[in-house]
Every structure is written in C-alpha cells, then in structure tokens.
Design an enzyme around this catalytic site. Structure first.
Site, PDB file in Angstrom:
ATOM      1  N   GLY A   8       0.838  -1.215   0.000  1.00 51.60           N
ATOM      2  CA  GLY A   8       0.000   0.000   0.000  1.00 51.60           C
ATOM      3  C   GLY A   8       0.862   1.250   0.000  1.00 51.60           C
ATOM      4  O   GLY A   8       0.506   2.275   0.579  1.00 51.60           O
ATOM      5  N   GLY A  11      -0.437   5.028  -1.028  1.00 50.84           N
ATOM      6  CA  GLY A  11      -1.531   5.709  -0.334  1.00 50.84           C
ATOM      7  C   GLY A  11      -1.050   6.920   0.454  1.00 50.84           C
ATOM      8  O   GLY A  11       0.113   7.335   0.348  1.00 50.84           O
ATOM      9  N   GLN A  12      -1.967   7.487   1.259  1.00 50.12           N
ATOM     10  CA  GLN A  12      -1.633   8.720   1.993  1.00 50.12           C
ATOM     11  C   GLN A  12      -0.435   8.494   2.917  1.00 50.12           C
ATOM     12  O   GLN A  12       0.491   9.306   2.948  1.00 50.12           O
ATOM     13  CB  GLN A  12      -2.843   9.200   2.834  1.00 50.12           C
ATOM     14  CG  GLN A  12      -2.598  10.552   3.489  1.00 50.12           C
ATOM     15  CD  GLN A  12      -3.625  10.918   4.563  1.00 50.12           C
ATOM     16  OE1 GLN A  12      -4.480  10.122   4.934  1.00 50.12           O
ATOM     17  NE2 GLN A  12      -3.533  12.133   5.061  1.00 50.12           N
ATOM     18  N   ILE A  35      -0.672  -2.078  -6.028  1.00 47.74           N
ATOM     19  CA  ILE A  35      -1.567  -2.899  -6.850  1.00 47.74           C
ATOM     20  C   ILE A  35      -1.746  -2.216  -8.201  1.00 47.74           C
ATOM     21  O   ILE A  35      -1.656  -0.979  -8.282  1.00 47.74           O
ATOM     22  CB  ILE A  35      -2.948  -3.141  -6.173  1.00 47.74           C
ATOM     23  CG1 ILE A  35      -3.579  -1.816  -5.728  1.00 47.74           C
ATOM     24  CG2 ILE A  35      -2.832  -4.102  -5.009  1.00 47.74           C
ATOM     25  CD1 ILE A  35      -5.021  -1.934  -5.273  1.00 47.74           C
ATOM     26  N   ASP A  54      -0.273  -7.536  -3.854  1.00 51.86           N
ATOM     27  CA  ASP A  54      -1.706  -7.516  -3.545  1.00 51.86           C
ATOM     28  C   ASP A  54      -1.943  -8.450  -2.360  1.00 51.86           C
ATOM     29  O   ASP A  54      -1.664  -9.654  -2.458  1.00 51.86           O
ATOM     30  CB  ASP A  54      -2.486  -7.992  -4.795  1.00 51.86           C
ATOM     31  CG  ASP A  54      -3.988  -7.913  -4.611  1.00 51.86           C
ATOM     32  OD1 ASP A  54      -4.464  -8.005  -3.456  1.00 51.86           O
ATOM     33  OD2 ASP A  54      -4.695  -7.768  -5.629  1.00 51.86           O
ATOM     34  N   TYR A 144     -15.315  -0.911   9.083  1.00 52.89           N
ATOM     35  CA  TYR A 144     -13.927  -0.456   9.267  1.00 52.89           C
ATOM     36  C   TYR A 144     -13.456  -0.822  10.679  1.00 52.89           C
ATOM     37  O   TYR A 144     -12.393  -1.415  10.864  1.00 52.89           O
ATOM     38  CB  TYR A 144     -13.863   1.059   9.056  1.00 52.89           C
ATOM     39  CG  TYR A 144     -12.479   1.664   9.130  1.00 52.89           C
ATOM     40  CD1 TYR A 144     -11.528   1.421   8.145  1.00 52.89           C
ATOM     41  CD2 TYR A 144     -12.126   2.509  10.183  1.00 52.89           C
ATOM     42  CE1 TYR A 144     -10.271   1.998   8.205  1.00 52.89           C
ATOM     43  CE2 TYR A 144     -10.870   3.090  10.245  1.00 52.89           C
ATOM     44  CZ  TYR A 144      -9.944   2.830   9.256  1.00 52.89           C
ATOM     45  OH  TYR A 144      -8.698   3.407   9.312  1.00 52.89           O
ATOM     46  N   LYS A 148     -10.686  -3.412  12.133  1.00 58.13           N
ATOM     47  CA  LYS A 148      -9.548  -2.954  12.945  1.00 58.13           C
ATOM     48  C   LYS A 148      -9.434  -3.769  14.231  1.00 58.13           C
ATOM     49  O   LYS A 148      -8.348  -4.189  14.613  1.00 58.13           O
ATOM     50  CB  LYS A 148      -9.671  -1.453  13.259  1.00 58.13           C
ATOM     51  CG  LYS A 148      -9.431  -0.551  12.046  1.00 58.13           C
ATOM     52  CD  LYS A 148      -8.102  -0.841  11.368  1.00 58.13           C
ATOM     53  CE  LYS A 148      -7.789   0.076  10.218  1.00 58.13           C
ATOM     54  NZ  LYS A 148      -6.701  -0.443   9.352  1.00 58.13           N
TER      55      LYS A 148
HETATM   56  P1  NAD Z   1      -4.988   4.914   1.577  1.00 61.76           P
HETATM   57  O1  NAD Z   1      -6.375   4.561   1.176  1.00 61.76           O
HETATM   58  O2  NAD Z   1      -4.467   6.250   1.233  1.00 61.76           O
HETATM   59  O3  NAD Z   1      -3.975   3.814   1.026  1.00 61.76           O
HETATM   60  C1  NAD Z   1      -4.266   2.441   1.063  1.00 61.76           C
HETATM   61  C2  NAD Z   1      -3.351   1.737   0.098  1.00 61.76           C
HETATM   62  O4  NAD Z   1      -3.716   0.360   0.042  1.00 61.76           O
HETATM   63  C3  NAD Z   1      -3.437   2.280  -1.334  1.00 61.76           C
HETATM   64  O5  NAD Z   1      -2.124   2.489  -1.816  1.00 61.76           O
HETATM   65  C4  NAD Z   1      -4.124   1.154  -2.119  1.00 61.76           C
HETATM   66  O6  NAD Z   1      -3.684   1.091  -3.452  1.00 61.76           O
HETATM   67  C5  NAD Z   1      -3.644  -0.051  -1.329  1.00 61.76           C
HETATM   68  N1  NAD Z   1      -4.461  -1.248  -1.519  1.00 61.76           N
HETATM   69  C6  NAD Z   1      -5.796  -1.346  -1.716  1.00 61.76           C
HETATM   70  N2  NAD Z   1      -6.151  -2.633  -1.901  1.00 61.76           N
HETATM   71  C7  NAD Z   1      -5.009  -3.362  -1.801  1.00 61.76           C
HETATM   72  C8  NAD Z   1      -4.724  -4.742  -1.892  1.00 61.76           C
HETATM   73  N3  NAD Z   1      -5.674  -5.650  -2.161  1.00 61.76           N
HETATM   74  N4  NAD Z   1      -3.434  -5.131  -1.731  1.00 61.76           N
HETATM   75  C9  NAD Z   1      -2.448  -4.244  -1.498  1.00 61.76           C
HETATM   76  N5  NAD Z   1      -2.661  -2.923  -1.419  1.00 61.76           N
HETATM   77  C10 NAD Z   1      -3.936  -2.490  -1.565  1.00 61.76           C
HETATM   78  O7  NAD Z   1      -4.881   4.662   3.171  1.00 61.76           O
HETATM   79  P2  NAD Z   1      -3.875   5.305   4.220  1.00 61.76           P
HETATM   80  O8  NAD Z   1      -4.525   6.528   4.755  1.00 61.76           O
HETATM   81  O9  NAD Z   1      -2.512   5.377   3.681  1.00 61.76           O
HETATM   82  O10 NAD Z   1      -3.992   4.212   5.381  1.00 61.76           O
HETATM   83  C11 NAD Z   1      -3.086   3.145   5.534  1.00 61.76           C
HETATM   84  C12 NAD Z   1      -3.469   2.382   6.795  1.00 61.76           C
HETATM   85  O11 NAD Z   1      -3.502   3.258   7.919  1.00 61.76           O
HETATM   86  C13 NAD Z   1      -4.863   1.740   6.720  1.00 61.76           C
HETATM   87  O12 NAD Z   1      -4.842   0.532   7.453  1.00 61.76           O
HETATM   88  C14 NAD Z   1      -5.735   2.741   7.455  1.00 61.76           C
HETATM   89  O13 NAD Z   1      -6.884   2.155   7.990  1.00 61.76           O
HETATM   90  C15 NAD Z   1      -4.788   3.206   8.543  1.00 61.76           C
HETATM   91  N6  NAD Z   1      -5.170   4.504   9.096  1.00 61.76           N
HETATM   92  C16 NAD Z   1      -5.113   5.629   8.329  1.00 61.76           C
HETATM   93  C17 NAD Z   1      -5.509   6.845   8.880  1.00 61.76           C
HETATM   94  C18 NAD Z   1      -5.464   8.114   8.085  1.00 61.76           C
HETATM   95  O14 NAD Z   1      -5.914   9.160   8.585  1.00 61.76           O
HETATM   96  N7  NAD Z   1      -4.917   8.125   6.881  1.00 61.76           N
HETATM   97  C19 NAD Z   1      -5.963   6.900  10.201  1.00 61.76           C
HETATM   98  C20 NAD Z   1      -6.033   5.718  10.937  1.00 61.76           C
HETATM   99  C21 NAD Z   1      -5.604   4.525  10.389  1.00 61.76           C
END
Ligand code: NAD
Length: 323
Positions: A8, A11-12, A35, A54, A144, A148
């Site tokens: 991942g 992502g953010q 992915i 993935d 969600y 978790k």
């Molecule tokens: P995001 O949605 O920005 O990124 C998620 C990533 O997962 C993306 O790059 C996506 O392409 C990838 N992904 C989706 N399906 C996939 C799969 N089948 N296999 C592999 N990769 C896959 O999320 P984020 O904000 O970067 O969050 C990352 C983690 O941190 C998550 O578990 C989220 O719940 C947790 N989190 C985030 C926040 C926040 O504010 N950003 C807060 C609390 C917890």
C-alpha cells in the site's frame, strides 16, 4: 531491520513512509508494494525498487518477500472508513483475509509486521474522553472498526501463538500535504487547508462540536519508526498502541486558519454517514502506554501544524501541482 516491504506504498501514509524509510535504511532496501491501477510515480518510483504486492494474493506476497529477502513488512492495505461502508465485504477481504496472508508469509519467512489500527477500533460505548489503552471495543458499528478490532486480535494471536513480531498503533486522523486521504471520516481536516488556499472558504461535512483525535504526518512517521525500533522487552502491549497529538472540532481548526487568513469562511453541510462514524469514535485517546513503553512524544499541535500546512499547500498551488 534491513530489507523492507511496504504494502500500500502509494496511499496517503505509504507514499511518505516509503520515502522516510528509504532515507533511514537506504533506497535499495525499501520495496514499494502496489496494486495495478495505483502504481508508484515520480520520486517514489525513481528512488527505489517497487513490486506488485496484492494482499489478497498470499503466494504473490510470499514471492516478493523471498525475492527481496524482506525481514519487515509494513502492511498499509485497507479500505478507509467511508469507502468501507459502501463495500463491506471487500473491506474484510483486504483488511482481514489480506492481513492473514501477510501474517502467514511473515511466520514462514521470519518477518516482523506493522499493521496500523485506528481510532475506528473504538465504538459508541467506549469511554470518549481520555479513552484508555485497554477498554471496551465491542460496541463497534462500522465494518472499518470491525476489521480494525479483528486485525488487532489476529496480530496479537500471531505474536502469542507463533512468535511473529507484530506491532501496531491506533492512528488518529492523519493530516498531510503529499498525498490526499483515501476516503476516511477525518478527511475534512486535510481538505480544509486545500480549500482555504484555493478559495478562502470551506464547507465542512462534520458537525461543529465533533471532537476527534488528529495527528500531523511527520509525527505519525516518527511513531512508526520508533515503535518498530523499540526494545521488545519493554513492550507490554503490541496490537495496538493508542497514540495522540491533538484533538479538535471543526470550529477550532477554522479559527486557527483564520489567524493566518483572516477572511477565511466556513459553513456546514453534514454528511450523515461521516457524522455517524465520527460520533462513534473517541474525542481524545490516552496514549500513556505508548509514552511509557517506547517513548512516544509528538512534536506538532494544531498551531504549528497549521503554519506548516498552509505554507506547504500554498507551495503546491504556486508550483501548479494542484488546482
Ligand atoms: P490509503 O487509502 O491512502 O492507502 C491504502 C493503500 O492500500 C493504497 O495504496 C491502495 O492502493 C492499497 N491497496 C488497496 N487494496 C489493496 C490490496 N488488495 N493489496 C495491497 N494494497 C492495496 O490509506 P492510508 O490513509 O494510507 O492508510 C493506511 C493504513 O492506515 C490503513 O490501514 C488505514 O486504515 C490506517 N489509518 C489511516 C488513517 C489516516 O488518517 N490516513 C488513520 C487511521 C488509520
């Protein structure tokens, strides 16, 4: 910790964590897992190796781990809270079946695993203020949150049963300027800075008075590194640690922005899905266990984060990187 896979990575969090870990452990030692459809771009792509990873395909994860001699996996794959409500089965498939695949690979190939949890691991009957580290998590009303809580338990199970070195934090809403958030309940606290610069006004989709824990991305990245480098003999908890930096409601972030942009205006148009999720989450978490067991201490509060966010988002607009 020498060879790292980030699942991942685009992502953010992943886009910044990958660059931070490359800086600390060497570009060649940190593989950006992605992915198809969410490929790494720019510096993320150019600065080090990347591979398709993935989580729903355990064999593919196993072969990436083998090929790159991975010893630590950061598993960031998930559907965020709002998106997950519209695709609950997929949220489970990625968040839990996917996590199981990662933990199995880690057990077989001797890797440590970091998998973030969230303030979403708490529910409506959880104490809202100074939410304790160990408390009620049964009253969870979102898929969600269900994922978790299950993810925390499954990660602890793999540690207790098989000795897999699993560690994790419950992230608050994360505020950052590199990659936009992926569909969560706290996204408003990022979007407000973009709209403040873009048009001097913002329509907030969460009610005035809704307090939630938030954190600036540099603190979140430090937390991950500090926890993964912590002496395991000091860890009484593993999955997952409460970590906190600031708690505010929409009116307070707007007031802070107004100190720098006095004409900034905010109105409200409430999104009932987001509001219901926000109402079930804590107002502020007690992070004393993280402070005691591995020295957690944030550097950013609402004031110094706002100064930095406004500067960084304005730079992006001035360079034409966003419109
Ligand atoms: P995001 O949605 O920005 O990124 C998620 C990533 O997962 C993306 O790059 C996506 O392409 C990838 N992904 C989706 N399906 C996939 C799969 N089948 N296999 C592999 N990769 C896959 O999320 P984020 O904000 O970067 O969050 C990352 C983690 O941190 C998550 O578990 C989220 O719940 C947790 N989190 C985030 C926040 C926040 O504010 N950003 C807060 C609390 C917890």
């Amino acid at each position: 910790m020498e060879h790292i896979l980030i699942i991942g990575a685009t992502g953010q969090i992943g886009s910044e964590l990958t660059m931070e870990l490359r800086k600390r452990y060497g570009n060649a030692n940190v593989v950006a897992g992605y992915i198809p459809g969410a490929e790494p771009k720019g510096e993320l792509k150019e600065s080090g190796p990347s591979a398709i990873a993935d989580v729903t395909d355990g064999e593919a994860i196993a072969s990436v781990v083998k090929e790159y001699h991975i010893d630590t996996i950061y598993n960031l794959a998930a559907l965020l809270s709002v998106v997950a409500e519209s695709k609950p089965k997929l949220a489970w498939k990625i968040g839990i079946d996917g996590l199981w695949n990662v933990l199995e690979v880690a057990r077989e190939q001797g890797c440590a695993v970091f998998t973030p949890s969230s303030i979403g691991a708490f529910g409506k009957d959880t104490p809202k203020d100074k939410t304790p580290q160990d408390t009620l998590q049964r009253s969870n009303t979102t898929i969600y949150g269900v994922c978790k809580v299950t993810g925390e338990l499954l990660s602890d199970y793999y540690f207790n049963r098989f000795g897999v070195d699993t560690r994790s934090v419950r992230f608050p809403g994360l505020i950052s300027y590199v990659t936009l958030p992926g569909g969560g309940t706290t996204d408003y606290a990022v979007e407000i800075y973009y709209d403040a610069i873009r048009r001097g006004a913002f329509t907030c989709n969460v009610k005035a008075g809704t307090y939630m824990d938030m954190m600036y991305m540099p603190d979140a990245l430090n937390a991950v590194v500090q926890l993964m480098e912590a002496d395991p003999s000091r860890l009484k908890h593993r999955n997952s640690f409460n970590i906190a930096a600031m708690s505010f409601e929409p009116g307070q972030i707007a007031a802070e922005i107004r100190k720098h942009l006095p004409d900034f205006k905010m109105d409200y148009q409430i999104d009932p899905v987001k509001q219901a999720i926000a109402d079930s989450w804590p107002n502020s978490m007690d992070d004393s266990c993280a402070r005691e067991e591995w020295g957690w201490k944030p550097e950013y509060n609402l004031q110094n984060m706002t100064v930095d966010m406004l500067v960084k988002v304005k730079e992006k607009f001035d360079k034409g990187l966003i419109k």
